[in-house]
Design a protein around this motif. Sequence first.
Motif, PDB file in Angstrom:
ATOM      1  N   GLY A  63       0.884  -1.270   0.035  1.00 14.72           N
ATOM      2  CA  GLY A  63       0.007  -0.005   0.023  1.00 14.72           C
ATOM      3  C   GLY A  63       0.941   1.419   0.060  1.00 14.72           C
ATOM      4  N   ILE A  64       0.105   2.317  -0.756  1.00 17.24           N
ATOM      5  CA  ILE A  64       1.094   3.599  -0.591  1.00 17.24           C
ATOM      6  C   ILE A  64       0.596   4.178   0.740  1.00 17.24           C
ATOM      7  CG2 ILE A  64       1.041   5.868  -1.680  1.00 17.24           C
ATOM      8  CD1 ILE A  64       0.114   4.412  -4.325  1.00 17.24           C
ATOM      9  N   LEU A  65      -0.528   4.574   1.182  1.00 16.99           N
ATOM     10  CA  LEU A  65      -0.758   5.394   2.272  1.00 16.99           C
ATOM     11  C   LEU A  65      -0.114   4.409   3.417  1.00 16.99           C
ATOM     12  CD1 LEU A  65      -2.218   7.362   4.014  1.00 16.99           C
ATOM     13  CD2 LEU A  65      -4.351   5.962   4.113  1.00 16.99           C
ATOM     14  N   SER A  66      -0.125   3.163   3.661  1.00 18.81           N
ATOM     15  CA  SER A  66       0.575   2.334   4.793  1.00 18.81           C
ATOM     16  C   SER A  66       1.972   2.616   4.836  1.00 18.81           C
ATOM     17  CB  SER A  66      -0.016   0.906   4.665  1.00 18.81           C
ATOM     18  OG  SER A  66       0.206   0.359   3.398  1.00 18.81           O
ATOM     19  N   THR A  67       2.613   2.442   3.603  1.00 20.63           N
ATOM     20  CA  THR A  67       4.113   2.803   3.678  1.00 20.63           C
ATOM     21  C   THR A  67       4.204   4.048   4.526  1.00 20.63           C
ATOM     22  OG1 THR A  67       4.061   1.600   1.707  1.00 20.63           O
ATOM     23  CG2 THR A  67       6.150   2.833   2.134  1.00 20.63           C
ATOM     24  N   ASN A  68       3.508   5.036   4.030  1.00 17.02           N
ATOM     25  CA  ASN A  68       3.774   6.515   4.547  1.00 17.02           C
ATOM     26  C   ASN A  68       3.314   6.408   6.547  1.00 17.02           C
ATOM     27  OD1 ASN A  68       3.839   8.970   2.735  1.00 17.02           O
ATOM     28  ND2 ASN A  68       2.947   7.126   1.763  1.00 17.02           N
ATOM     29  N   VAL A  69       2.332   5.814   6.504  1.00 15.87           N
ATOM     30  CA  VAL A  69       2.061   5.460   7.967  1.00 15.87           C
ATOM     31  C   VAL A  69       3.076   4.891   8.809  1.00 15.87           C
ATOM     32  CG1 VAL A  69       0.316   4.275   9.575  1.00 15.87           C
ATOM     33  CG2 VAL A  69      -0.789   5.589   7.625  1.00 15.87           C
ATOM     34  N   ARG A  70       3.525   3.568   8.428  1.00 12.62           N
ATOM     35  CA  ARG A  70       4.621   3.010   8.815  1.00 12.62           C
ATOM     36  C   ARG A  70       5.909   3.783   8.957  1.00 12.62           C
ATOM     37  NH1 ARG A  70       3.826  -3.281   7.460  1.00 12.62           N
ATOM     38  NH2 ARG A  70       1.622  -3.207   7.155  1.00 12.62           N
ATOM     39  N   MET A  71       6.117   4.920   8.324  1.00  8.32           N
ATOM     40  CA  MET A  71       7.179   5.747   8.663  1.00  8.32           C
ATOM     41  C   MET A  71       6.853   6.463  10.001  1.00  8.32           C
ATOM     42  SD  MET A  71       9.063   7.898   5.810  1.00  8.32           S
ATOM     43  CE  MET A  71      10.015   9.035   6.392  1.00  8.32           C
ATOM     44  N   ALA A  72       5.688   6.771  10.188  1.00 10.91           N
ATOM     45  CA  ALA A  72       5.430   7.437  11.250  1.00 10.91           C
ATOM     46  C   ALA A  72       5.406   6.353  12.515  1.00 10.91           C
ATOM     47  CB  ALA A  72       3.828   8.098  11.315  1.00 10.91           C
ATOM     48  N   LEU A  73       5.379   5.316  12.156  1.00 15.33           N
ATOM     49  CA  LEU A  73       5.354   4.108  13.278  1.00 15.33           C
ATOM     50  C   LEU A  73       6.569   3.750  13.724  1.00 15.33           C
ATOM     51  CD1 LEU A  73       2.260   2.139  12.340  1.00 15.33           C
ATOM     52  CD2 LEU A  73       2.346   3.920  13.960  1.00 15.33           C
ATOM     53  N   SER A  74       7.731   4.245  13.021  1.00 17.93           N
ATOM     54  CA  SER A  74       9.127   3.620  13.286  1.00 17.93           C
ATOM     55  C   SER A  74       9.372   3.875  14.853  1.00 17.93           C
ATOM     56  CB  SER A  74      10.003   4.015  12.297  1.00 17.93           C
ATOM     57  OG  SER A  74      10.318   5.408  12.644  1.00 17.93           O
ATOM     58  N   GLY A  75      10.051   2.609  15.441  1.00 16.13           N
ATOM     59  CA  GLY A  75      10.229   2.693  16.881  1.00 16.13           C
ATOM     60  C   GLY A  75       8.989   2.381  17.793  1.00 16.13           C
ATOM     61  N   LEU A  76       7.979   2.503  17.257  1.00 18.91           N
ATOM     62  CA  LEU A  76       6.651   2.287  18.015  1.00 18.91           C
ATOM     63  C   LEU A  76       6.383   0.716  17.801  1.00 18.91           C
ATOM     64  CD1 LEU A  76       4.035   4.838  17.360  1.00 18.91           C
ATOM     65  CD2 LEU A  76       5.679   4.805  19.162  1.00 18.91           C
ATOM     66  N   HIS A  77       6.214  -0.074  18.774  1.00 17.66           N
ATOM     67  CA  HIS A  77       5.983  -1.456  18.521  1.00 17.66           C
ATOM     68  C   HIS A  77       4.506  -1.701  18.614  1.00 17.66           C
ATOM     69  CE1 HIS A  77      10.207  -2.360  18.853  1.00 17.66           C
ATOM     70  NE2 HIS A  77      10.445  -1.452  19.921  1.00 17.66           N
ATOM     71  N   MET A  78       4.237  -2.027  17.316  1.00 12.60           N
ATOM     72  CA  MET A  78       2.780  -2.420  17.248  1.00 12.60           C
ATOM     73  C   MET A  78       2.533  -3.105  15.875  1.00 12.60           C
ATOM     74  SD  MET A  78       0.734   1.167  16.109  1.00 12.60           S
ATOM     75  CE  MET A  78       1.414   2.157  17.419  1.00 12.60           C
ATOM     76  N   HIS A  79       1.461  -3.868  15.771  1.00 10.39           N
ATOM     77  CA  HIS A  79       1.271  -4.431  14.437  1.00 10.39           C
ATOM     78  C   HIS A  79       0.763  -3.501  13.641  1.00 10.39           C
ATOM     79  CE1 HIS A  79       1.692  -8.448  16.226  1.00 10.39           C
ATOM     80  NE2 HIS A  79       1.466  -8.309  17.018  1.00 10.39           N
ATOM     81  N   GLY A  80       1.121  -3.630  12.116  1.00 13.25           N
ATOM     82  CA  GLY A  80       0.816  -2.842  11.173  1.00 13.25           C
ATOM     83  C   GLY A  80       0.156  -3.836   9.899  1.00 13.25           C
ATOM     84  N   TYR A  81      -0.979  -3.361   9.839  1.00 13.60           N
ATOM     85  CA  TYR A  81      -1.654  -4.106   8.675  1.00 13.60           C
ATOM     86  C   TYR A  81      -2.202  -3.169   7.528  1.00 13.60           C
ATOM     87  CZ  TYR A  81      -2.253  -7.576  12.290  1.00 13.60           C
ATOM     88  OH  TYR A  81      -1.786  -8.350  13.346  1.00 13.60           O
ATOM     89  N   THR A  82      -1.933  -3.810   6.438  1.00 13.39           N
ATOM     90  CA  THR A  82      -2.168  -2.880   4.967  1.00 13.39           C
ATOM     91  C   THR A  82      -3.583  -3.506   4.338  1.00 13.39           C
ATOM     92  OG1 THR A  82       0.117  -2.518   4.578  1.00 13.39           O
ATOM     93  CG2 THR A  82      -1.393  -2.328   2.778  1.00 13.39           C
ATOM     94  N   VAL A  83      -4.262  -2.845   4.243  1.00 16.67           N
ATOM     95  CA  VAL A  83      -5.710  -3.360   3.649  1.00 16.67           C
ATOM     96  C   VAL A  83      -6.029  -2.722   2.307  1.00 16.67           C
ATOM     97  CG1 VAL A  83      -8.060  -4.073   3.922  1.00 16.67           C
ATOM     98  CG2 VAL A  83      -6.583  -4.023   5.810  1.00 16.67           C
ATOM     99  N   ILE A  84      -5.870  -3.331   1.135  1.00 17.04           N
ATOM    100  CA  ILE A  84      -6.182  -2.749  -0.133  1.00 17.04           C
ATOM    101  C   ILE A  84      -7.639  -2.916  -0.026  1.00 17.04           C
ATOM    102  CG2 ILE A  84      -5.623  -2.389  -2.550  1.00 17.04           C
ATOM    103  CD1 ILE A  84      -2.947  -2.326  -1.448  1.00 17.04           C
ATOM    104  N   ALA A  85      -8.509  -1.915  -0.355  1.00 18.20           N
ATOM    105  CA  ALA A  85      -9.787  -2.033  -0.614  1.00 18.20           C
ATOM    106  C   ALA A  85     -10.478  -1.075  -1.602  1.00 18.20           C
ATOM    107  CB  ALA A  85     -10.473  -1.727   0.770  1.00 18.20           C
ATOM    108  N   GLY A  86     -11.657  -1.304  -1.906  1.00 12.00           N
ATOM    109  CA  GLY A  86     -12.387  -0.452  -2.875  1.00 12.00           C
ATOM    110  C   GLY A  86     -11.919   0.028  -4.413  1.00 12.00           C
ATOM    111  N   LEU A  87     -10.888  -0.882  -4.630  1.00  9.15           N
ATOM    112  CA  LEU A  87     -10.137  -0.369  -6.050  1.00  9.15           C
ATOM    113  C   LEU A  87     -11.199  -0.382  -7.324  1.00  9.15           C
ATOM    114  CD1 LEU A  87      -6.559  -2.072  -5.919  1.00  9.15           C
ATOM    115  CD2 LEU A  87      -7.322   0.147  -5.103  1.00  9.15           C
ATOM    116  N   GLY A  88     -11.050   0.718  -8.036  1.00 12.43           N
ATOM    117  CA  GLY A  88     -12.143   0.634  -9.162  1.00 12.43           C
ATOM    118  C   GLY A  88     -13.393   0.749  -8.718  1.00 12.43           C
ATOM    119  N   GLY A  89     -13.823   1.221  -7.548  1.00 13.41           N
ATOM    120  CA  GLY A  89     -15.224   1.209  -7.203  1.00 13.41           C
ATOM    121  C   GLY A  89     -15.725   0.501  -6.505  1.00 13.41           C
TER     122      GLY A  89
END
Lengths: 417, 335
Positions: free
Chosen positions: A326-352
Amino acid sequence: MLKQCEGSRAVAEAVALCRPEVVCAYPISPQTHIVEALGEMVKAGTLSPCEFINVESEFAAMSVAIGASAAGARSYTATASQGLLFMAEAVFNASGLGLPIVMTVANRAIGAPINIWNDHSDALAMRDAGWIQLFAENNQEALDLHIQAFRLGEELSLPVMVCMDGFILTHAYERVDMPTQEQVDAYLPKYEPRQVLDPAEPVSIGAMVGPEAFMEVRYLAHAKQMEALKLIPAYAAEFCSIFGRDSGGLTHTYRCEDAETIVVAMGSVLGTIKDVVDEMRAQGHKIGALGITLFRPFPLEGVRAGLAGAKRVVVIEKSMAVGLGGILSTNVRMALSGLHMHGYTVIAGLGGRAITKKSLTELFLKAEKDTLEHVTFLDLDWAMVNKQLEREKAHRRCGPVAENLLRDIGVVAARNY
Amino acid sequence: MSYQPIKFYQTGTFTVGNRLLPPEQRSVQAQVKRYNSINSGHRACQGCGEALGARYAIDAAMEATNGRVICANATGCLEVFSTPYPETSWQVPWLHSLFGNTAAVATGIAAALKVKMHKGERRHIRVVAQGGDGGTTDIGFGCLSGMFERNDDVLYICYDNNGYMNTGVQRSSATPPAARTTTTPAAGPEPGNPFGQGKFVPAIAMAHEIPYVATATVADLRDLEAKVRRAMEFHGARYLHILVPCPLGWGTQPNETIKMARLAKETGLFPVFEAEYGEQKSALAIRHPLPVEEYLKPQKRFAHLFAPKLRTEAIARLQALADRNIRKYKLLEGM
Ligand SMILES: Cc1ncc(C[n+]2csc(CCOP(=O)(O)OP(=O)(O)O)c2C)c(N)n1
Ligand code: SF4
């Protein structure tokens, strides 16, 4: 004034209240209603003085906006999808030249296969173009963000993209509070360009720059974006004091207090997510949502602070970094670096593809148990995918993918392979 | 500063910038108060026809408008040699955006100025867009045609050096048949650019029936200036196509630039004419009709037509193109 109207109409009227001097556009669904409405206002003389230029392509639309803005006019255009990609070269150029053009992107998928429905692939493909990118959750916010976009862009001398979900927002009739001209005039000062083409004081704009200064120029573009991170909340607060409502800003949290699971998303899907959060909260689940209004510059600190107390983060995104996730999640994961938590990328709603409450609820329940894959394609039809994969293994020339899938589900008359 | 008469001992009316003519007939460059729109120190090659053409054209536009001109510029030699940061040769407000969007950028400038005029925020200012033949006839052609069709108030000037010179002499759609470029090398049975009629944008501009279309060369600088002046009398879309020989790309000596431009015109290979609203109004007469060989021979880009063997057939085809121009644009009568 409260009124019930189509999202596109609301945006067009908000743009008109900002007194643009040059509007140019090339039609593409789902952006058309916005520029049609503006064209009508200019032709009827209700938006005046303003030049409405019917151009021959999106590349020309952005180029006209570049010329008009450099000559000191407040300039606006709107596009989506293929149109945004067709103008890409000029999109980068507008920010490089520091021109505060405002553009609506009525978000839509990018072909092939051609698809006119909503996802965020178009705007996110421009994530590194140097524009400020705002994402609206509903039509009121779309309307409000346009007014803030002109203010922000002109103060920073940077172009601003206001993204709103195609059809879901552009074509939806919702109640909006339409500001008065006096309110907008009080908020938005006259455009005072940083640099202007003027025979009385000639300047050369757009010179060639070699290795001796190019890095510095690019750094300054970055620094300006960082400045936006401070300016945006300040302008949102000022907006609130004049217009009487919270709108815009960097991010906003929804029931995140004590939340163990936080769902991150942008745009209209937040409405559905909030409903699911409410339902799950009622059943005792510790879940909340974090909406991202500002995608560029990316509010790393705000996101980090918003998510700091959670155990896991689920990013629902309507776009895809093909080959990564994911694009957004890649960005979010940058914000999370150092925080210990699970991160999930969910691709949804493509093309409507509809993002339903049922699917989201199942997804979040799974996430709470940490049994989710790190990259999930929500409501993907595995049978369809696997059939095609087998077909490709069996015959090298098995035909075009999209057509095969349509045939499988019986949308196209059968021709068996 | 008022006009200072300078005493010269040459005779005739066409010498030393026409300073012997009455002031109103003198060329812009002959005036002490010429605008110097592109000043010296830029990095064009010696003998660059494009630098010369642009200087004359923009100075003439400045004179015609009392210095009230804004220029848009496409990527290409003119842009690169005139504005290596932090230096600029331009003494006019000047904007470079991209290779293929100059006509649209100029449209935007013109639209902005129209609104500003209406608001009383700015006085009358005219817009000139400029690009090379690549930026005009190829990548920028869509935007150019759009600007013509809308009849936006812009003078577009194409500096035609018959190729993409800035990127190292590649073929453009204005490269003449049989000419050698780095992408149409002098190899194979039909060396050089394939035969065809090329893309002659002045004729396409005429088909848009815009107010004014003209061609010019840097061999007739008075004519070039007069055409810019004439173009500025009109409002709406105008197109000026100037042949500007490129010593580097054509393989000629820097001191042969004017001669090459003149030969292009005198052979008929480059027709020099004017048109208004889609109809031809005049042509610059060929004074000493010459066979195309005279033009082709001095240029290294056509060397393969003469050695190792004489390619009479290719030369005859080029002659046929010149003859067609002479007929079509009535170049012998000079209507
Ligand atoms: C989209 C794009 N493609 C290619 C280029 C590379 N490029 C820059 S200038 C140029 C050729 C310019 O040729 P022309 O317009 O004829 O001008 P000249 O340099 O000959 O004066 C090219 C191909 C570019 N800048 N942008
Ligand atoms: S390459 Fe040709 S057009 Fe470019 S500066 Fe040199 S002479 Fe002029």
